[in-house]
Design a protein around this motif. Structure first.
Motif, PDB file in Angstrom:
ATOM      1  N   GLY A 205       0.790  -1.226   0.000  1.00  0.00           N
ATOM      2  CA  GLY A 205       0.000   0.000   0.000  1.00  0.00           C
ATOM      3  C   GLY A 205       0.820   1.273   0.000  1.00  0.00           C
ATOM      4  O   GLY A 205       0.257   2.370   0.046  1.00  0.00           O
ATOM      5  N   ILE A 206       2.163   1.161  -0.081  1.00  0.00           N
ATOM      6  CA  ILE A 206       3.046   2.327  -0.017  1.00  0.00           C
ATOM      7  C   ILE A 206       3.991   2.315  -1.211  1.00  0.00           C
ATOM      8  O   ILE A 206       4.465   1.261  -1.628  1.00  0.00           O
ATOM      9  N   ALA A 207       4.258   3.482  -1.773  1.00  0.00           N
ATOM     10  CA  ALA A 207       5.254   3.586  -2.827  1.00  0.00           C
ATOM     11  C   ALA A 207       6.626   3.244  -2.258  1.00  0.00           C
ATOM     12  O   ALA A 207       6.924   3.550  -1.088  1.00  0.00           O
ATOM     13  N   TYR A 208       7.464   2.616  -3.055  1.00  0.00           N
ATOM     14  CA  TYR A 208       8.777   2.169  -2.567  1.00  0.00           C
ATOM     15  C   TYR A 208       9.552   3.300  -1.902  1.00  0.00           C
ATOM     16  O   TYR A 208      10.159   3.108  -0.845  1.00  0.00           O
ATOM     17  N   ARG A 209       9.538   4.474  -2.520  1.00  0.00           N
ATOM     18  CA  ARG A 209      10.326   5.600  -1.997  1.00  0.00           C
ATOM     19  C   ARG A 209       9.849   6.062  -0.618  1.00  0.00           C
ATOM     20  O   ARG A 209      10.589   6.757   0.095  1.00  0.00           O
ATOM     21  N   ASP A 210       8.624   5.689  -0.237  1.00  0.00           N
ATOM     22  CA  ASP A 210       8.079   6.118   1.052  1.00  0.00           C
ATOM     23  C   ASP A 210       8.198   5.057   2.132  1.00  0.00           C
ATOM     24  O   ASP A 210       7.754   5.269   3.270  1.00  0.00           O
ATOM     25  N   ILE A 211       8.780   3.910   1.817  1.00  0.00           N
ATOM     26  CA  ILE A 211       8.929   2.829   2.798  1.00  0.00           C
ATOM     27  C   ILE A 211      10.142   3.108   3.681  1.00  0.00           C
ATOM     28  O   ILE A 211      11.257   3.281   3.184  1.00  0.00           O
ATOM     29  N   PRO A 212       9.968   3.169   4.999  1.00  0.00           N
ATOM     30  CA  PRO A 212      11.122   3.359   5.882  1.00  0.00           C
ATOM     31  C   PRO A 212      12.029   2.123   5.810  1.00  0.00           C
ATOM     32  O   PRO A 212      11.552   0.991   5.909  1.00  0.00           O
ATOM     33  N   ASN A 213      13.322   2.336   5.625  1.00  0.00           N
ATOM     34  CA  ASN A 213      14.276   1.233   5.547  1.00  0.00           C
ATOM     35  C   ASN A 213      13.753   0.138   4.607  1.00  0.00           C
ATOM     36  O   ASN A 213      13.495  -1.002   5.015  1.00  0.00           O
ATOM     37  N   PRO A 214      13.585   0.438   3.322  1.00  0.00           N
ATOM     38  CA  PRO A 214      12.879  -0.459   2.402  1.00  0.00           C
ATOM     39  C   PRO A 214      13.484  -1.847   2.255  1.00  0.00           C
ATOM     40  O   PRO A 214      12.773  -2.812   1.979  1.00  0.00           O
ATOM     41  N   GLY A 215      14.807  -1.979   2.467  1.00  0.00           N
ATOM     42  CA  GLY A 215      15.430  -3.289   2.323  1.00  0.00           C
ATOM     43  C   GLY A 215      14.930  -4.312   3.316  1.00  0.00           C
ATOM     44  O   GLY A 215      15.080  -5.518   3.106  1.00  0.00           O
ATOM     45  N   THR A 216      14.326  -3.848   4.410  1.00  0.00           N
ATOM     46  CA  THR A 216      13.763  -4.776   5.401  1.00  0.00           C
ATOM     47  C   THR A 216      12.318  -5.148   5.073  1.00  0.00           C
ATOM     48  O   THR A 216      11.725  -5.977   5.768  1.00  0.00           O
ATOM     49  N   GLN A 217      11.755  -4.520   4.051  1.00  0.00           N
ATOM     50  CA  GLN A 217      10.375  -4.776   3.668  1.00  0.00           C
ATOM     51  C   GLN A 217      10.267  -5.469   2.312  1.00  0.00           C
ATOM     52  O   GLN A 217       9.383  -6.298   2.095  1.00  0.00           O
ATOM     53  N   VAL A 218      11.155  -5.091   1.389  1.00  0.00           N
ATOM     54  CA  VAL A 218      11.103  -5.651   0.033  1.00  0.00           C
ATOM     55  C   VAL A 218      12.522  -5.873  -0.477  1.00  0.00           C
ATOM     56  O   VAL A 218      13.372  -4.994  -0.367  1.00  0.00           O
ATOM     57  N   GLY A 219      12.764  -7.071  -0.996  1.00  0.00           N
ATOM     58  CA  GLY A 219      14.060  -7.393  -1.576  1.00  0.00           C
ATOM     59  C   GLY A 219      13.982  -7.280  -3.087  1.00  0.00           C
ATOM     60  O   GLY A 219      13.046  -7.791  -3.702  1.00  0.00           O
TER      61      GLY A 219
END
Length: 303
Positions: free
Chosen positions: A62-76
């Motif tokens: 539900g969030i754009a990649y650029r808005d994900i805090p610490n994205p590497g822990t959410q999406v690889g």
């Protein structure tokens, strides 16, 4: 959950992605298929925040990649195994990623072990890695933050048969534990084995999507005759949709209906079966026939 809604991207006069919409659910491996230049990589780059869309949206949870805090822990993400610093060692690359994400160094050792890169290999400069080793390192980097979502573009490139089997097992286990996997690959046999759902794109537009069973079940029948041209004409006159497929024809009809037309015209058949038995390759060629760079080769030439 990955959600793409009415996504479009144009480069000059070229429409790379044209009003694309689909979703990928947790607990499933979704195969993303299409000919070269169909829009797969552009779509995945937009998802990962590397390319800006002209219209529409691509969200992860539900969030754009650029808005994900610490994205590497959410999406690889693994889009290009060769896009790694050639002068660094494999261990250095993972260590820098771990430091960036605030992860313990134990994750580096765990991921090296997971992707079967030895201690000696991990200390080798990436410029000296084979493509298969770079794929393993790229996957280790994607999994480093223990994400719930994976976006992988051609991750099996350069892997030997044992490596492909290993990757297949790894991704299957990841999805079975509730992870979401979007997997682009030109290795149709591997997609057929591992994927739960399929998205087929051609000329920037989605031409088919659904579960693997749904798409293969609705694929009609495959037939090969002594005279394919005569059979194609007879079937077309009878009102059935016909397209070249390998050495024969794909027909939107039941095998019994095809047999009746052939018998009425006295046409000898070499092979006749439901197309779902032909597998993903024939379905893919059929769905993307208008977008293929090469024609379909038949005994009489190129169709």
């Amino acid at each position: 959950m990955i959600t793409v809604e009415h996504l479009s991207k144009t480069y000059g006069a070229f429409r790379a992605v044209d009003d694309v919409s689909f979703s990928c659910r947790p607990g499933a491996v979704t195969g993303f298929l299409g000919p070269n230049g169909a829009g797969k990589s552009t779509t995945m780059r937009i998802m990962a925040g590397l390319t800006t869309a002209d219209a529409g949206s691509a969200t992860i949870g539900g969030i754009a990649y650029r808005d994900i805090p610490n994205p590497g822990t959410q999406v690889g993400v693994l889009l290009d195994a060769s896009a790694q610093h050639a002068g660094r060692t494999g261990r250095e690359i993972l260590t820098l990623s771990a430091l960036t994400m605030g992860l313990p160094m134990s994750r580096v050792d765990a991921m090296l072990d997971l992707v079967s890169l030895t201690e000696v290999e991990s200390k080798r400069r990436v410029r000296n890695y084979s493509l298969g080793m770079r794929q393993r390192l790229g996957l280790a980097n994607a999994l480093l933050g223990d994400p719930k979502i994976l976006i992988l573009d051609e991750p099996a490139n350069g892997l030997d048969p044992a490596g492909i089997h290993w990757m297949r097992s790894l991704l299957r286990a990841y999805a079975d534990q509730g992870g979401t996997v979007l997997l682009s690959s030109h290795l149709l046999h591997e997609i057929e084995i591992i994927a739960d759902e399929l998205i087929v794109i051609g000329n920037g537009r989605i031409v088919a999507q659904g579960t693997k069973a749904e798409l293969l079940q609705g694929a009609g029948a495959y037939v090969q005759a002594v005279d394919n041209a005569a059979l194609s004409g007879a079937l077309t006159q009878a009102g059935y949709s016909v397209a070249p497929s390998g050495s024969g024809l794909r027909v939107e009809a039941e095998p019994e209906q095809i047999g009746q037309v052939a018998a009425a015209r006295g046409l000898a058949l070499i092979e006749l079966r439901p197309a779902d038995g032909a597998g993903l390759e024939e379905m893919f060629l059929h769905l993307t026939a208008d977008t293929q760079r090469e024609g379909v080769v038949t005994p009489g030439g190129v169709a």
